[in-house]
Each structure stands twice: as structure tokens, then as C-alpha cells.
Write an enzyme that holds these catalytic residues in place. Sequence first.
Site, PDB file in Angstrom:
ATOM      1  N   ASP A   7       0.825  -1.202   0.000  1.00  0.00           N
ATOM      2  CA  ASP A   7       0.000   0.000   0.000  1.00  0.00           C
ATOM      3  C   ASP A   7       0.871   1.269   0.000  1.00  0.00           C
ATOM      4  O   ASP A   7       1.977   1.265   0.529  1.00  0.00           O
ATOM      5  CB  ASP A   7      -0.838  -0.022   1.297  1.00  0.00           C
ATOM      6  CG  ASP A   7      -2.207   0.591   1.107  1.00  0.00           C
ATOM      7  OD1 ASP A   7      -2.505   1.053  -0.019  1.00  0.00           O
ATOM      8  OD2 ASP A   7      -2.975   0.644   2.060  1.00  0.00           O
ATOM      9  N   ASN A  54     -10.242  -3.035  -6.878  1.00  0.00           N
ATOM     10  CA  ASN A  54      -9.422  -2.103  -7.687  1.00  0.00           C
ATOM     11  C   ASN A  54     -10.037  -1.790  -9.052  1.00  0.00           C
ATOM     12  O   ASN A  54      -9.611  -0.841  -9.735  1.00  0.00           O
ATOM     13  CB  ASN A  54      -8.008  -2.677  -7.866  1.00  0.00           C
ATOM     14  CG  ASN A  54      -7.165  -2.603  -6.588  1.00  0.00           C
ATOM     15  OD1 ASN A  54      -6.278  -3.422  -6.405  1.00  0.00           O
ATOM     16  ND2 ASN A  54      -7.427  -1.652  -5.719  1.00  0.00           N
TER      17      ASN A  54
END
Length: 253
Positions: free
Chosen positions: A33, A81
Site C-alpha cells: 500500500d 481495484n
Amino acid sequence: MFKGFGRSQRASAAAVEQPALDVKPRHIGLIMDGNGRWAQKRGLPRIAGHHAGMLAMKEAIRACDDFGIECVTLYAFSTENWKRPAAEVDYLMRLPEQFFRSEIDELVRRNVRVRFIGDTARLPAHTQETVRRAIQCTQHNTGMIVNFALNYGGRMEIVAAMERYAREVMEGRATVGQLTEATCDRYLDTAGLPPLDLVIRTSGEIRLSNFLLWQAAYAELWFTDVLWPDFTRDDLYQAICDYAKRKRRFGAI
Ligand SMILES: CCc1cc(N2CCCCCC2)n2ncc(-c3ccc(F)cc3)c2n1
């Protein structure tokens, strides 16, 4: 908030020879991340963060192999995503090809076996072809397993596992009332992989975000504020050392 290594501490750690690891995780999960924030801090487009993230991924894979880790699962693309801008998704879907163009020879030299978890059938045809070729040319390798989570979600994985079990019951290949945690493991995408021992998440977020939900039941969780593109072999080494300390206490009464 948990603070990982500061840059100066990490620099000094880099100067220190890393002693051999006595207790280490068999299987590490990486939630990579912070790529967008890394780019934003530098006034760069998000895809520059993803490219820098891919370079960090390459280093992390090398370090895991050098440290003797049996398996590493990389959360490269989640089911959520797809909500990103189409241009960003298009770029991300071409990273596997970029990655293997430069890395496949070294992965084969390191005897690495490449696997995938997630619904890869939904990926673009060119990405699926890259996945197929990566599996094919490393399928006989017996070293570290590099497991890419692509279009993966922990809840979807469990739903698919339940579907498989229900189908086997209907076909008489499984019996209701005889399901155990061990047999559940065999219906998951991660069947056959070593148990997940350590999940590492970068960029300061402290949650799993639908990653390996069943498998993480007994895993150690390690969080750092470091943004993924800045994550180094020293950060990985620190996470493994912290894991070893926790495991030693695990032995305590
Ligand atoms: C499909 C999304 C995606 C995103 C991505 N980023 C972006 C976000 C995470 C950080 C790493 C860089 N990388 N980096 C390598 C791959 C890759 C995937 C499969 C494979 F077999 C080989 C390489 C990758 N895939």
C-alpha cells in the site's frame, strides 16, 4: 500510529550486516500500500507510484528468497481495484508483462515457482496470457513460491470455496457433516501453500482489506508507515525479526 524505521534509522540499518535469521515465517503476505501517496508526495502521476511499487516488489521477492522464506503472497490487484479510473487499470494490467520481461530469467535462476490466486479469468486476455506463460515456465521449479493475488478478494475466495464444496456434496464426492478446517483449506485458492505466518502492510493503514481472511486467522500482523515504494530489504528484515521475537514469547507459559 505505528512508526516503522525512519529514513536515518533505515540508512544505518542498511550499513549493518544482517545476521542470519533463526526463527522465520514460512509464508509472508504483503499488502503493498502507498503507491499513490508516494507519487502524490513527489508531484508525480499515480502510475509513477505503481512503477516504483513494482521495483520495490522485485527487491522484496529477492530479499524473501535470500532470507529463506518458502512462500510470499503479493496483493497486486484486489476485486475492489476495478473501481479505479480505466486508464489506471489498463496500466496496472500491463505491469505483469513488464515485470516478467525483466524478471523471469532471474526467477528461473532462483528456482522460483510462480502461482496465482484470484479470479484471473476476468483479467484482460493479454494479462491472462502472461499469467499462463509464467506458470508454465516455472511449474517444475522447487524453490520459493511467489504467489500473485490478482483480482483477488478474501470473501470471494471463501464464496468460491463454498460453491466447490456444495458441488462436491451434490455429486456425492463430499459428505455433509464431515467438513473440517483442514478440508476447507483444500477448497481455497491457497491450497497446498505453507500456512500464512506473517502479514505485512505498508503505508500506515491498519487493516487486512479483504486479504487472505481465512488464512490470516493465526498470522502475525506487522504494520509500518513506510510507503510501499520505499519499503526495503531492511524493513522486511525488521518485520521478520519482530516476528521471531513474538514467536519466542509464544513459547512462554
Ligand atoms: C495487476 C496489478 C499489478 C500491480 C502492480 N503494482 C501496483 C500495485 C502494487 C505494488 C506493485 C506494483 N504490480 N507489480 C507487479 C505486478 C505483477 C503482477 C502479476 C505478475 F505475475 C507479475 C507482476 C503487478 N500487478
